[in-house]
Write an enzyme that holds these catalytic residues in place. Structure first.
Site, PDB file in Angstrom:
ATOM      1  N   THR A 202      -1.798 -60.449 -76.771  1.00 16.58           N
ATOM      2  CA  THR A 202      -0.825 -60.699 -77.832  1.00 16.58           C
ATOM      3  C   THR A 202      -1.110 -62.036 -78.502  1.00 16.58           C
ATOM      4  OG1 THR A 202       0.898 -59.329 -76.841  1.00 16.58           O
ATOM      5  CG2 THR A 202       1.626 -61.104 -78.281  1.00 16.58           C
TER       6      THR A 202
ATOM      7  N   ASN B 196       7.916 -60.331 -66.265  1.00 14.43           N
ATOM      8  CA  ASN B 196       9.164 -59.974 -66.945  1.00 14.43           C
ATOM      9  C   ASN B 196      10.229 -59.438 -66.002  1.00 14.43           C
ATOM     10  OD1 ASN B 196       8.607 -60.765 -69.700  1.00 14.43           O
ATOM     11  ND2 ASN B 196       7.111 -59.101 -69.735  1.00 14.43           N
TER      12      ASN B 196
ATOM     13  N   HIS C  33       1.146 -48.522 -72.784  1.00 16.98           N
ATOM     14  CA  HIS C  33       1.499 -49.711 -71.994  1.00 16.98           C
ATOM     15  C   HIS C  33       2.606 -49.358 -71.007  1.00 16.98           C
ATOM     16  CE1 HIS C  33       1.800 -53.734 -70.767  1.00 16.98           C
ATOM     17  NE2 HIS C  33       1.836 -54.358 -71.928  1.00 16.98           N
TER      18      HIS C  33
ATOM     19  N   TYR D 126       7.633 -53.966 -69.296  1.00 15.18           N
ATOM     20  CA  TYR D 126       8.133 -53.418 -70.550  1.00 15.18           C
ATOM     21  C   TYR D 126       8.777 -52.046 -70.289  1.00 15.18           C
ATOM     22  CZ  TYR D 126       5.738 -57.467 -72.319  1.00 15.18           C
ATOM     23  OH  TYR D 126       5.354 -58.770 -72.521  1.00 15.18           O
TER      24      TYR D 126
ATOM     25  N   ASN E 280       3.670 -54.569 -66.831  1.00 13.83           N
ATOM     26  CA  ASN E 280       4.161 -55.906 -67.181  1.00 13.83           C
ATOM     27  C   ASN E 280       5.632 -55.996 -67.560  1.00 13.83           C
ATOM     28  OD1 ASN E 280       1.540 -56.597 -66.688  1.00 13.83           O
ATOM     29  ND2 ASN E 280       1.004 -57.036 -68.812  1.00 13.83           N
TER      30      ASN E 280
END
Length: 360
Positions: free
Chosen positions: A27, A236, A176, A181, A179
């Site tokens: 990112t 996260n 994805h 999300y 992580n």
């Protein structure tokens, strides 16, 4: 076998990759107005086209899916056209490129959500993490739990974004599921407290991921579809009470779908590999297609892992930022250029497209 094996072609589905070195998704928060990739984005990826495969920065499947300032989307005609310029630039250099598709779920902020709405999540559990918005890092907002009736729409958003990726000229997509999300939030029971068909058991918590992957593979072909997972990463603020059983099941299901690859973050994302016990060899055995290893790999470690047949492809992240010619540097033993951390997120060409290639 020697380390040169990393630099030999590799067959990934219907594609032939020039080597086994993959540029990991990174990112960079540099999308333009309308969250459209721009000419600078095309230059950035074209500079790195010597990678066997480029996986782009995470890209939103919808306006609701955004969690960080200036991250690109793939749900409007303008975004598709912007990405087409990127894929054309990479292909002109002989490269291969997949787009990583994400929905951030609860890792977002009301200032990024349509109408200032609350971010969505499997359950109304706020993540103890921060996001990048209004040019600074702030705590994420309180989420609301997704209604059962909303989940088919999210599956369809992934499917449509994959179709858009093909229109934009991508060679494939990476879903994805890592992580912390949205898809990972459903998988990990610290974030998923649901009591319906999408919560509780290993099978139920994996359900949304499998539905998304099935829809995408049906839309664009299993050979163009990859998935990223992070079994024990605390990124996260997520955790699983049963990671081995959970990810053994996921590996079995994804293998049966015949997708191109499984991209595994081994250990903590960008951190220690030994943060928690986990048998990655079990995933390697269960998933019959390409295993893409990620986290802490350098030339020596990747070569040894390849010699032991523990992985097929190897993802390199931050080294690709400051070394657009990373493959050549690894191949020749040239020194790696240092990264300027101050330019990682946001900005323009500085720290993005101005890193030099090695002069010899």
């Amino acid at each position: 076998m020697t380390s040169k094996t990393l630099f030999e072609p590799y067959a990934l589905g219907d594609l032939t990759l020039a080597n086994r070195i993959v540029m990991a998704p990174l990112t960079r928060n540099r999308a333009g107005a309308g969250l459209v990739p721009n000419e600078l984005t095309a230059t950035y990826y074209a500079q790195r086209a010597a990678a066997g495969l480029i996986i782009t920065e995470a890209t939103q499947i919808s306006a609701q899916a955004q969690g960080y300032q200036d991250t690109p989307g793939l749900y409007t005609a303008e975004q598709i056209e912007g990405w087409r310029k990127v894929t054309e630039a990479v292909h002109a250099q002989g490269g291969r490129i997949f787009v990583q598709l994400w929905h951030v779920g609860r890792v977002s902020h009301v200032d990024l959500q349509p109408g200032g709405a609350a971010p969505v999540a499997p359950s109304a559990v706020r993540a103890q993490t921060k996001t990048f918005v209004n040019n600074g890092f702030v705590d994420v907002s309180e989420p609301r739990a997704l209604d059962l009736s909303e989940l088919p729409g999210i599956v369809n958003d992934f499917r449509q974004a994959a179709a858009n990726a093909v229109l934009a000229g991508f060679d494939g997509v990476e879903i994805h599921g890592a992580n912390g999300y949205l898809l990972d939030q459903f998988i990990k029971d610290s974030a998923n407290q649901r009591t319906d068909a999408y919560g509780g058991t290993v099978e139920n918590r994996a359900r949304l991921l499998i539905e998304v992957v099935t829809a995408v593979a049906d839309e664009i072909g299993a050979g163009r579809t990859g998935v990223r997972v992070s079994p024990v990463s605390p990124a996260n603020d997520v955790a699983s009470s049963d990671p081995q059983a959970q990810y053994d099941y996921i590996a079995d299901q994804l293998s049966a779908l015949g997708i191109a690859y499984l991209h595994v973050v081994e250990g903590a994302t960008g951190g220690p590999r030994d943060i928690a016990p986990f048998d990655y060899a079990s995933l390697r055995r269960r998933f019959k297609q390409t295993y893409l290893a990620n986290n802490g790999y350098d030339l020596e470690f990747a070569s040894a892992t390849l010699n032991e047949a523990k992985a097929d492809l190897f993802a390199f992240g931050r080294p690709f930022i400051s070394n657009p010619d990373l493959v050549e540097r690894l191949k020749t033993g040239a020194p790696l250029a240092p990264l300027n951390p101050a330019t990682l997120y946001g900005g323009g060409a500085q720290g993005y497209t101005d890193y030099p290639t090695f002069a010899g």
